[in-house]
Design an enzyme around this catalytic site. Structure first.
Site, mmCIF file in Angstrom:
data_model
loop_
_atom_site.group_PDB
_atom_site.id
_atom_site.type_symbol
_atom_site.label_atom_id
_atom_site.label_comp_id
_atom_site.label_asym_id
_atom_site.label_seq_id
_atom_site.Cartn_x
_atom_site.Cartn_y
_atom_site.Cartn_z
ATOM 1 N N GLY A 104 7.681 -47.516 6.257
ATOM 2 C CA GLY A 104 8.855 -48.274 6.669
ATOM 3 C C GLY A 104 9.635 -48.800 5.482
ATOM 4 O O GLY A 104 10.862 -48.753 5.456
ATOM 5 N N ALA A 105 8.899 -49.309 4.473
ATOM 6 C CA ALA A 105 9.545 -49.880 3.290
ATOM 7 C C ALA A 105 8.491 -50.174 2.243
ATOM 8 O O ALA A 105 7.291 -50.127 2.524
ATOM 9 C CB ALA A 105 10.307 -51.161 3.654
ATOM 10 N N MET A 106 8.938 -50.472 1.020
ATOM 11 C CA MET A 106 8.035 -50.821 -0.076
ATOM 12 C C MET A 106 8.664 -51.923 -0.908
ATOM 13 O O MET A 106 9.802 -51.814 -1.352
ATOM 14 C CB MET A 106 7.748 -49.580 -0.939
ATOM 15 C CG MET A 106 6.941 -49.860 -2.187
ATOM 16 S SD MET A 106 5.346 -50.594 -1.811
ATOM 17 C CE MET A 106 5.100 -51.576 -3.282
ATOM 18 N N GLU A 107 7.879 -52.994 -1.143
ATOM 19 C CA GLU A 107 8.419 -54.248 -1.665
ATOM 20 C C GLU A 107 8.508 -54.336 -3.171
ATOM 21 O O GLU A 107 8.349 -55.422 -3.739
ATOM 22 C CB GLU A 107 7.574 -55.412 -1.154
ATOM 23 C CG GLU A 107 6.180 -55.508 -1.753
ATOM 24 C CD GLU A 107 5.152 -54.663 -1.041
ATOM 25 O OE1 GLU A 107 3.962 -54.851 -1.290
ATOM 26 O OE2 GLU A 107 5.531 -53.808 -0.232
ATOM 27 N N ASN A 108 8.782 -53.244 -3.879
ATOM 28 C CA ASN A 108 8.926 -53.306 -5.337
ATOM 29 C C ASN A 108 9.727 -54.551 -5.723
ATOM 30 O O ASN A 108 10.784 -54.811 -5.152
ATOM 31 C CB ASN A 108 9.657 -52.068 -5.852
ATOM 32 C CG ASN A 108 9.185 -50.802 -5.196
ATOM 33 O OD1 ASN A 108 8.049 -50.400 -5.324
ATOM 34 N ND2 ASN A 108 10.083 -50.162 -4.454
ATOM 35 N N GLU A 111 9.395 -57.442 3.956
ATOM 36 C CA GLU A 111 9.492 -57.108 2.535
ATOM 37 C C GLU A 111 9.895 -58.311 1.690
ATOM 38 O O GLU A 111 9.414 -58.481 0.564
ATOM 39 C CB GLU A 111 10.482 -55.958 2.330
ATOM 40 C CG GLU A 111 10.139 -54.684 3.064
ATOM 41 C CD GLU A 111 8.708 -54.245 2.843
ATOM 42 O OE1 GLU A 111 8.207 -54.326 1.710
ATOM 43 O OE2 GLU A 111 8.069 -53.825 3.821
ATOM 44 N N GLU A 155 -0.550 -57.712 3.169
ATOM 45 C CA GLU A 155 0.097 -57.183 4.369
ATOM 46 C C GLU A 155 -0.006 -58.119 5.563
ATOM 47 O O GLU A 155 0.928 -58.246 6.347
ATOM 48 C CB GLU A 155 -0.483 -55.802 4.709
ATOM 49 C CG GLU A 155 -0.309 -54.775 3.606
ATOM 50 C CD GLU A 155 1.147 -54.624 3.165
ATOM 51 O OE1 GLU A 155 2.067 -55.051 3.884
ATOM 52 O OE2 GLU A 155 1.361 -54.091 2.069
#
Length: 947
Positions: A320-324, A357, A379
């Protein structure tokens, strides 16, 4: 995906070494041993000087200078890095992670060499691909407590999949295909982009430089500080040095995207990036991001630590997304909102993913778990904060009702013996990837943390979170650190004379009793994190007395089964119980720490309801007349029970049928009251079980029951179906109820529904797709239209041309509902090819096709025949592979299919492929078989009586 991370540093170099190295679990090692044969063999045939999966703790990274030059024509990149390291113990080798990178040169400088501009010493490089590690052999032992600089030149192709530094493509409105280069590193893929110490504890600062063509833009975690013009028209962007963070949070992208921007109340610049033709779909995300970032700064009492935050919609992205940190990457459907094609459900999804995120920027990026076994600290908390943040910033979305279903969904897995504890050892990359599952995300976030918040009280819970974040900022933490912070959030001034700390003076004294300096939070929560499963509370009312008993709740294993008793042994939870009665609105509380207990009721009552508002993570079974009394109340006046309590009763009664504790007719009798239900979430919950049974019978071709179920649903719920308008009017839950009811009616071939949808589809086609169909019924209209060859072909053409990812999702679902196998086969071929239907959507497509009677065998055969090709597209432990496996098999309910699946899994394991999902699927199919054997006659008879 979602995550967390950060780093910490001590005041002096030696103190730094003590404070950092003490956290690393793998001890130091001498250069080989007396027996080189005890070590693995490197790819060149020489002994490799390290045999553990985890890196040694003798060399600690402090700073990376990273230069990257991707070529979007030749689809490769050249790069170099200079890593400043601190040596803690004498060693003659440095072990780093590296995967699929060609190392062209490696040198080492001492701090003194660097100061006097002396050239570095050449290092021999050994590679051990099985552990994704390289060894840099140094000519002389490195001296403890000194700093060194490791310089490495390397190159590689841009990856074809979705991990590391990979290529993504998108199609413009004019039909041109364009390429971008993007990173996705969590959990263990930074090593695919640059050699590094790719473990959460090895935090460092990163100074990144990216070379690009002038037509492109480069983005990274931090703002750009300058751009240098080079010969040949190339540009080189230099970015500010990052805060301390783990490698998996590093991000950089080269693209030609456009953006919209805004400034938060504290001065942070927030930008939303998308491909040029989709810039008009970024405005809602910007509005939501600004509101949510402001909220989190106030809630956590800690400012967002970076000067900017970019959110970017990536055309090819599996999660869904990645919190870089500072550069969050999203799947397009998780960030973009098109008012013409995005439904109420789409808006809820986009808002929740952004909230998730952004929560990670604190709970994850600022404070990081020590190792992946505690990924739930990332998470689970990000999931929990979705509830807090969305409720506060967008109350009209009524998110808490949705959140309840998230918790219910994880119970399906957690009630199997093949479930896992929240905190579980994980060492290999595949094992680590498997930790990103419903347990880490939903059991923790939607269930356990919500229960703990209800137990402690909202104020104390928030205070504990703030204390945890402030204490461990730029550091790593483990679960005990969280429990300690939540326990110690009770300050001395908070204690009452009875030794109780709570925020609500109405709460009873057994709410939270403190023992010495610590509360029983840690003792209680350990029972939830270190053992798998969910408890069953058995309640027996006897006059003014309540007899309580706790068991392990198991689906598909019945009390009469020989294995049941052994599966109950050694399971005991500390359960914070809540209950209400027919006599008053007071919420009573009690902590159940033993197998059995007894409670006294203060007054006579006709019914007792445990787990108020479904805030607790446990199933409740009422023995004796308990269920009859509650069903009677629902039929007489359901509003005397809270809406969430009604949802909880519906959920529990059907769960108990699956565990063999109640007969199906008892659960079905409860659904009679639904014709009077005024709560949309409660009505949808009841309907979901009836719809589930219908699809189960339809897939098995048990036509007498499926026809009677169809008749019952259309007769019994006809009034509420007929009340639905084909519009986008009403509250979020009004709109989601409309979508669900009209979809069900059309799935059941309800003539008025089919007629209206076909009419809208025909008008839409005649307008060449220009007619605006209400977004909440768009998927239904497309699905009905896809049943004709003309409609199906037209939708496939539109799918390729559409600029709205929300619309493409609806079209793809509609195409998958075709009853023609050749059309379904074509979809699967297009998904494998990855051009018209992107590979990222293949798992969802397989899942959708497998749920249809005409598609279930086709999808299952496809997976078996194309397994090798699927593994070339997705990693073995990836979420996509797990969805493909469970999505095409877990609905099976026959012994023949169980044997087929079992043989397939055995063949994979014989080839060295093992996943936890294998056992979960086998247990799920076994559960389905037993459910049918036990309940089919009852369902058949009940329908004959009630239709």
């Amino acid at each position: 995906m979602f995550n967390i991370h950060t780093g910490f540093y001590c005041l002096a170099a030696i103190l730094l070494q003590i404070c950092v190295c003490s956290q690393f679990s793998v001890p130091s090692s001498h250069y080989f041993t007396e027996d080189p044969g005890a070590f693995p063999v490197a790819s060149n045939g020489e002994p490799f000087p390290w045999q553990e999966l985890r890196l040694p703790n003798v060399v600690i990274p402090l700073h990376y200078d990273l230069f990257v030059h991707p070529n979007l024509t030749s689809l490769d990149f050249v790069a170099s890095e200079k890593i400043e390291v601190l040596v803690s113990n004498a060693t003659q080798f440095i072990i780093l992670h590296s995967k699929d990178l060609e190392i062209t040169n490696a040198t080492l400088q001492s701090e003194e060499d660097s100061r006097y501009m002396k050239s570095g010493k050449e290092l021999k490089v050994l590679s051990y691909p099985a552990h994704q590690q390289i060894a840099l052999l140094v000519p002389e032992k490195l001296t403890p407590h000194l700093k060194y600089y490791v310089a490495i030149d390397f190159q590689a192709k841009l990856a074809d999949g979705f991990e590391g530094f990979y290529k993504s493509t998108y199609r413009t409105l004019g039909g041109e295909t364009r390429i971008l280069a993007v990173t996705d590193f969590e959990p263990t893929q930074a090593r695919m982009a640059f050699p590094c110490f790719d473990e959460p504890l090895f935090k460092a600062n990163f100074s990144i430089k990216i070379r690009r063509e002038s037509r492109h833009t480069a983005l990274s975690n931090m703002p750009k500080v300058k751009t240098i013009e080079l010969e040949g028209g190339l540009l080189e962007d230099h970015f500010e040095t990052t805060v301390k963070m783990s490698t998996y949070l590093v991000a950089y992208i080269v693209c030609d995207f456009h953006s919209v921007s805004g400034i938060t109340s504290s001065g942070v610049k927030v930008s939303i990036y998308a491909s040029p033709d989709k810039r008009n779909q970024t405005h809602y995300a910007l509005q939501a991001s600004l509101k949510l970032l402001d909220f989190y700064e106030k809630y956590f009492d800690i400012n967002y630590p970076l000067p900017k935050l970019d959110l970017i919609a990536i055309p090819d992205f599996t999660s869904g997304a990645m919190e870089n940190w500072g550069l969050i990457t999203y799947r397009e459907t998780s960030l973009l909102f098109d008012p013409k094609t995005s439904s109420a459900s789409d808006k809820l999804w986009v808002t929740k993913v952004i909230a998730h995120e952004l929560a990670h920027q604190w709970f994850g990026n600022l404070v990081t778990m020590e190792w992946w076994n505690d990924i739930w600290l990332n998470e689970g908390f990000a999931n929990y904060m979705e509830l807090i943040a969305v409720n506060a910033t967008y109350p009209e979305l009524q998110f808490d009702d949705h959140f309840l279903n998230v918790c219910f969904e994880v119970i399906t897995k957690d009630s199997l013996n093949s479930s896992r504890p929240i905190s579980k050892p994980a060492e290999t990359p595949t094992q680590i990837q498997e930790m990103f599952d419903e347990v880490s995300y939903n059991k923790v976030g939607a269930c356990i943390l919500n229960m703990l918040k209800d137990f402690l009280g909202e104020e104390k819970f928030q205070k504990g979170i703030i204390q945890y974040l402030k204490k461990f900022s730029y550091r790593n933490a483990k679960n005990d650190d969280l429990w300690s912070s939540l326990s110690n959030s009770c300050l001395e001034s908070d204690f009452t004379s009875g030794g109780v700390c709570h925020s609500d003076p109405k709460m009873t004294s057994n709410m939270l009793t403190f023992l010495g300096e610590n509360a029983e939070v840690k003792e209680m929560m350990t029972t939830w994190t270190l053992q798998k499963g969910i408890p069953l509370l058995v309640v027996k009312q006897d006059g003014h007395s309540l007899r309580l008993q706790q068991e392990r709740f198991l689906q598909g294993v019945f009390q009469e089964d020989p294995e049941w008793r052994a599966l109950q042994e050694r399971y005991l939870w500390h359960i914070p119980l809540t209950y209400s009665t027919s006599s008053s609105n007071v919420i009573h509380r009690h902590i159940l720490k033993s197998k059995t207990d007894t409670l006294d009721l203060p007054e006579k009552t006709s019914w007792v309801k445990f787990n108020v508002d479904s805030n607790g993570y446990y199933i409740v079974h009422y023995e004796g007349h308990g269920w009859d009394q509650l069903i009677t109340q629902l039929n007489q006046n359901h509003t005397l029970l809270r809406p969430k309590d009604r949802i909880g009763l519906i959920h529990d009664v059907f769960q108990l049928v699956g565990a063999g504790r109640l007969t199906l007719d008892k659960a079905l009798d409860m659904t009679h009251y639904l014709q009077h239900e005024t709560s949309s979430p409660a009505l949808l919950k009841g309907l979901s079980y009836l719809e589930l049974f219908y699809h189960m019978m339809d897939r098995r071709n048990i036509s007498d029951i499926s026809e009677n179920l169809k008749r019952y649903l259309l007769q019994y719920f006809k009034p509420v179906i007929d009340r639905q308008s084909w519009s986008d009017e009403g509250s979020v839950w009004d709109r989601m109820l409309r979508s669900a009811l009209l979809k069900l009616a059309c799935d059941l071939n309800h003539a008025p529904c089919i007629q209206k949808a076909a009419e809208l589809f025909s008008q839409w086609m005649e307008s060449s797709g220009k007619l605006n169909i209400p977004t909440d019924v768009l998927k239904i209209v497309y699905s009905v239209g896809a049943q004709t060859t003309t409609g199906w072909n037209y939708l496939l053409e539109l799918y390729e041309l559409s600029m709205s990812s929300a619309e493409k999702n609806k079209i793809l679902y509609a195409l998958s509902t075709s009853k023609h196998q050749e059309k379904l086969q074509k979809l699967l071929e297009l998904g494998m090819e990855g051009k018209v239907i992107k590979t990222q959507d293949l798992a969802a497509l397989l899942h959708a096709i497998a749920r249809r009677p005409k598609g279930q065998q086709l999808a299952w055969d496809f997976v078996r025949e194309n397994w090798t090709h699927l593994l070339k597209k997705f990693d073995l432990g990836s979420f996509a592979i797990r969805i493909i496996i469970s999505g095409t098999t877990s609905h099976f309910s026959s012994k023949d299919k169980l044997q087929e699946v079992k043989l397939f899994f055995e063949s994979l394991e014989a080839q060295g492929s093992h996943l936890d999902i294998f056992q979960i699927v086998l247990e799920t199919i076994t559960k389905n078989i037993k459910w049918l054997e036990k309940n089919l006659p009852t369902l058949r008879m009940w329908l004959l009586v009630n239709t």
